[in-house]
Design a protein around this motif. Sequence first.
Motif, mmCIF file in Angstrom:
data_model
loop_
_atom_site.group_PDB
_atom_site.id
_atom_site.type_symbol
_atom_site.label_atom_id
_atom_site.label_comp_id
_atom_site.label_asym_id
_atom_site.label_seq_id
_atom_site.Cartn_x
_atom_site.Cartn_y
_atom_site.Cartn_z
ATOM 1 N N LEU A 231 0.840 -1.269 -0.033
ATOM 2 C CA LEU A 231 -0.024 0.002 0.017
ATOM 3 C C LEU A 231 1.088 1.220 0.011
ATOM 4 N N GLU A 232 2.163 1.079 0.057
ATOM 5 C CA GLU A 232 2.841 2.156 0.281
ATOM 6 C C GLU A 232 3.191 2.759 -1.315
ATOM 7 N N PRO A 233 3.345 4.119 -1.295
ATOM 8 C CA PRO A 233 3.594 4.915 -2.572
ATOM 9 C C PRO A 233 4.659 4.271 -3.427
ATOM 10 N N THR A 234 5.606 3.470 -2.938
ATOM 11 C CA THR A 234 6.736 3.351 -3.721
ATOM 12 C C THR A 234 6.755 1.910 -4.094
ATOM 13 N N PHE A 235 5.397 1.225 -4.385
ATOM 14 C CA PHE A 235 5.277 -0.151 -5.158
ATOM 15 C C PHE A 235 4.544 0.174 -6.367
ATOM 16 N N PHE A 236 4.537 -0.881 -7.278
ATOM 17 C CA PHE A 236 3.289 -1.049 -8.451
ATOM 18 C C PHE A 236 2.347 -1.713 -7.714
ATOM 19 N N ASN A 237 1.482 -1.631 -8.508
ATOM 20 C CA ASN A 237 0.181 -2.111 -8.102
ATOM 21 C C ASN A 237 -0.186 -3.729 -8.331
ATOM 22 N N ARG A 238 1.014 -4.342 -8.974
ATOM 23 C CA ARG A 238 0.965 -5.671 -9.112
ATOM 24 C C ARG A 238 2.320 -6.332 -9.462
ATOM 25 N N GLU A 239 2.747 -7.484 -9.161
ATOM 26 C CA GLU A 239 4.019 -8.009 -9.317
ATOM 27 C C GLU A 239 4.463 -7.637 -10.802
ATOM 28 N N ILE A 240 5.819 -7.235 -10.845
ATOM 29 C CA ILE A 240 6.411 -6.981 -11.899
ATOM 30 C C ILE A 240 6.839 -8.032 -12.833
ATOM 31 N N SER A 241 6.647 -8.459 -14.068
ATOM 32 C CA SER A 241 7.312 -9.657 -14.702
ATOM 33 C C SER A 241 8.548 -9.279 -15.363
ATOM 34 N N HIS A 242 9.541 -10.139 -15.722
ATOM 35 C CA HIS A 242 10.916 -9.698 -16.160
ATOM 36 C C HIS A 242 10.868 -9.305 -17.699
ATOM 37 N N VAL A 243 9.603 -9.089 -18.198
ATOM 38 C CA VAL A 243 9.392 -8.785 -19.645
ATOM 39 C C VAL A 243 9.831 -7.268 -19.661
ATOM 40 N N PRO A 244 10.735 -7.067 -20.580
ATOM 41 C CA PRO A 244 11.318 -5.751 -20.861
ATOM 42 C C PRO A 244 9.981 -4.652 -20.994
ATOM 43 N N GLN A 245 10.229 -3.616 -20.091
ATOM 44 C CA GLN A 245 9.308 -2.515 -20.033
ATOM 45 C C GLN A 245 7.900 -2.715 -19.572
ATOM 46 N N ASP A 246 8.283 -4.006 -18.499
ATOM 47 C CA ASP A 246 6.702 -4.222 -17.995
ATOM 48 C C ASP A 246 6.384 -3.204 -17.014
ATOM 49 N N SER A 247 7.266 -2.478 -16.369
ATOM 50 C CA SER A 247 6.914 -1.759 -15.181
ATOM 51 C C SER A 247 6.107 -0.358 -15.963
ATOM 52 N N ARG A 248 6.378 -0.126 -17.240
ATOM 53 C CA ARG A 248 5.348 1.190 -17.944
ATOM 54 C C ARG A 248 4.276 0.667 -18.057
ATOM 55 N N ASN A 249 3.667 -0.427 -18.046
ATOM 56 C CA ASN A 249 2.276 -0.899 -18.040
ATOM 57 C C ASN A 249 1.730 -0.979 -16.642
ATOM 58 N N ALA A 250 2.661 -1.284 -15.837
ATOM 59 C CA ALA A 250 2.181 -1.140 -14.340
ATOM 60 C C ALA A 250 1.640 0.159 -13.975
#
Length: 533
Positions: A231-250
Motif C-alpha cells: 500500500l506504500e506509494p513506492t510500489f507498483f499495483n502488481r508484481e512486475i514480470s521480467h518482460v522488458p518495459q513491463d513496469s511502464r504498463n503497471a
Amino acid sequence: YPPRRHYAQSIPDLKVLVQFESKISQDLTEKYLADDSPLSTGSEIRRQVKLYLLDFYEECGFKKIEDTKNQTCLPAVRNSICVYRLFKRVKYLLSDLILRRSFRLQLGGLWRQIIFFFWKNNWPLFRDLEFVAEGILRLHLIHDYDLKQFANGKISRKFTTNCTLSSAHCYEISQIALSLRDFSSAIEWLELAKEKVLVDHQASSSFIQFLLWNAIEKHNGYFDEDLFLDLEPTFFNREISHVPQDSRNATKIRNIQLETFKGNNERYYKDLNFLRLCSGQTQPVNNESELFCWYELKTHLSLTIGPMKMEFLSRDPDVVQIYEVLHDKEMQPILDDTSSRLQPSMVGGKPSFKGNKLRDSAPVSVDKKTRTALVSWYFGEVDMTVSQNIERITGLHVLERTAAEDLQIAAYPLAGHYGSHLDAFSPALGNSENMQRIATFMFYLSDVDEGGSTVFTSQGVAATPVKGSALFWYDVYTDGSSDWSTTHGACPVVVGEKWAANKWIHYHDQFLKRKCGLKRIERFRIRVNDKLV
Ligand SMILES: O=C(O)CCC(=O)C(=O)O
Ligand SMILES: [Fe+2]
C-alpha cells in the motif's frame, strides 16, 4: 567540530565550487587550445583533459572544445541533473587528472591551484552524489515526469537543460532508490538504463539486467509478503514480470492513491496532497469568491503614507501574502551575515531554550526526508527593522524580548524541501507552554526560478515565492491549541535557489492585543483595514 556541510546541501559552498571549477576549466581550455600546448598531441593526458572539458562544457551545449573559442560558458548549475554531473566530474574525472604525474609535470601551476583549493574546501563526497540523487528522485516522485525526457534534461514542463544522464548515471540513481526502498523508482530507472546502454555503451548491459532482476525480485518479494507494504506509494499495483518495459504498463500505487483521494482533505492524506500541490495541481478553493487583494492602511499610522499590498490566499484559516515588505537593503545584510553559519536543520526534536528564546530543536535527528534546508539564526542590526515592520502589519507584539523568536534563515538547495508540518507546538512537547507560537511571519528572501512554493496541504493553497514578500497566518486557535488546518510545507526547488526567513511570534505576549477565546474552535481573523470582512 560542527557537522560538515555537504556541497549538495549548501548553496554558498556549491557556488564556491562552481566558481573555482569554471576558473580552472577556462585555464585548462586555454592550455589545451594553445598552439604550443603543454599537452602534446596524441598523449593520454591530452585525451583525459578533453574528456573532462567536454563534460564541463555540456551545460553550455558545446560539442567540441574548439567551439568555445571567443564564447563564454559559465555553467550556472541551477538544476539537479547538472549538479549531479558536476559532482561526478570533480570527484572522478578531475581527481583522476591530478593524480597523474604527467599532469603535475606539464601543468604544475594549475595542479597546485587545484590541490590548494581542495585542501581548503574538501572534495565532493559520495554523500554529495547521494544527496543530489535523492533530490532527483524527489523531483521525479512529485512531478511524475516522463523519466526518459527527464533524464535527457527536461527538468520540468518549463525548463530544459543540456545536461543529461547516461545509462551509468541511471543505474547509480536506481541503486540509491533501492537503498531507500523506493522500488518503483529503482525499477523505472533500471529500465531506462537498460534502454540507454544500447546506445551509449556506458555500462555493461548484462550487469544492468542483473540489477533489474534483483530489483524486480525485491519488489515482488515484499509485494508477496502481504505486509501492507504494497500500500506504500513506492510500489507498483502488481508484481512486475521480467518482460522488458513491463513496469511502464503497471500503475504506481501512489498514482492510484492520488486518484482515489483527490479532493480529500483528511489529515492522513496530507502527504499525498503535498505531492499534488507541489506538482502544480491546485485544488479549486471552496471560498474563492472571498479571496481578494487590498491596500492595508490601518494597522499602523505609518501605513497611511505607504500602504501594504496584501492578498488573501485562504480564508478561515486566513493566510495572507504581503508584497514588498523587505527591500535589498534589509535582505542583503541578512544573507551576508548568515550564509557562512548555515547548518543542517534539526527537526523532530524537543525544543530547547537558552534564556527566553527557542534556540533550536535538540539535535536528535537530521531527518533528510522531512527537511532538507540549512538554517541559521540572525542576530544582526536589521532584525529590529524587520520586527518593526511585522508589528505594523500584524498589530502584534514582536519587538519585546520574549514576544518572538530570533529570525530563522533557511536556505534550500536544489530539490530542497520541507515536508508538511505545523509550526505550533503540540502540548505533548511539554516545556513549550510559554513559547507557543501564535503566528508565523515568513519572508521570501529570493525568487525561485521554479518550484519552492509554500503549500497549505489541507487548504489546497500554494504560495509562490516572491522576493521581498511575506506570508502571515495564525498557527493556533484563540485558546492556543494547534490549528491543524494550517498544516503546510515547502515544495522542492526545481530550478534555482530559495532563501526564506521565519519570525515566529509567541502566544503569551499577545494577551493585551489578542483576546483568548472561550470557544475551542475559534480562529483569529486577519482584518482588512480594521474591518472583519
Ligand atoms: O520555506 C517555506 O516555504 C516554508 C518553511 C516552513 O514552513 C518553516 O520553516 O517552518
Ligand atoms: Fe513551517
